[in-house]
Design an enzyme around this catalytic site. Sequence first.
Site, PDB file in Angstrom:
ATOM      1  N   LYS A 244     -10.409  13.591  -5.933  1.00  0.00           N
ATOM      2  CA  LYS A 244     -10.780  14.404  -4.775  1.00  0.00           C
ATOM      3  C   LYS A 244     -11.682  15.559  -5.210  1.00  0.00           C
ATOM      4  CE  LYS A 244      -6.498  13.146  -2.325  1.00  0.00           C
ATOM      5  NZ  LYS A 244      -5.281  13.622  -1.640  1.00  0.00           N
TER       6      LYS A 244
ATOM      7  N   TYR B  21      -8.456   8.034   6.153  1.00  0.00           N
ATOM      8  CA  TYR B  21      -7.142   8.626   6.432  1.00  0.00           C
ATOM      9  C   TYR B  21      -6.731   8.442   7.893  1.00  0.00           C
ATOM     10  CZ  TYR B  21      -6.605  10.931   1.848  1.00  0.00           C
ATOM     11  OH  TYR B  21      -6.415  11.189   0.509  1.00  0.00           O
TER      12      TYR B  21
ATOM     13  N   HIS C  56      -6.331  10.582  -5.023  1.00  0.00           N
ATOM     14  CA  HIS C  56      -5.789   9.633  -4.044  1.00  0.00           C
ATOM     15  C   HIS C  56      -5.478   8.315  -4.736  1.00  0.00           C
ATOM     16  CE1 HIS C  56      -5.464   6.821  -0.690  1.00  0.00           C
ATOM     17  NE2 HIS C  56      -6.299   6.050  -1.365  1.00  0.00           N
TER      18      HIS C  56
END
Length: 183
Positions: free
Chosen positions: A43, A83, A149
């Site tokens: 990220k 997401y 992630h």
Amino acid sequence: MTAAANSVATVENFLMIGIILALFASISNVMANNKERTFIMIKPDGVQRGLVGKIIERFEQKGFKLVAMKVMWASKELLEKHYADLSSRPFFPGLVSYMNSGPVVPMVWEGLNVVKTGRRMLGETNPADSLPGTIRGDFCIQVGRNIIHGSDAVESADKEIGLWFDEKELVAWKPATNDWVYE
Ligand SMILES: Nc1nc2c(ncn2[C@@H]2O[C@H](COP(=O)(O)OP(=O)(O)OP(=O)(O)O)[C@@H](O)[C@H]2O)c(=O)[nH]1
Ligand SMILES: [Mg+2]
């Protein structure tokens, strides 16, 4: 040869064929399992903090195979799709802004049980609950800045790999260490 001897020979042949087929099935099953893939993404905070090399090193030294990797600044549209399952959560707008605040490093890693093992290597969603030795346990503090992630299931991994990579970006190769990582 008598009829009885004949039928014994036929049964033996069937048994032999069955054993050979079962052997092939179990070998190809093991090979298919070794080909499991997961989607891992560093990220923006992981990139900004210079942790890209350290994170890649963990997957490499474990024995997993790097199949694809790139650096990109992901659009909000792409992140909202990625997401989408969390779109009703109160932290969703903040999550999308965070993920869109700088470059990310999406990757595909391959190997036996890589989805589950990858999640264990990441640690818990909240770094405060992540054991030392895990990536989140070692490198971050808060859930809203948890640096990496990882796909949570084989099905979501396939979906995420398709969302972030073209088929032609996934590189087919056999690591020289393959026979030393797998029996
Ligand atoms: N600020 C904030 N962010 C959260 C919270 N819960 C989850 N997130 C963020 O949303 C991401 C996705 O949440 P989940 O999919 O439930 O957790 P995860 O599977 O461990 O994390 P990912 O690997 O990023 O999918 C988390 O990694 C966090 O970055 C929260 O309560 N507050
Ligand atoms: Mg998740």
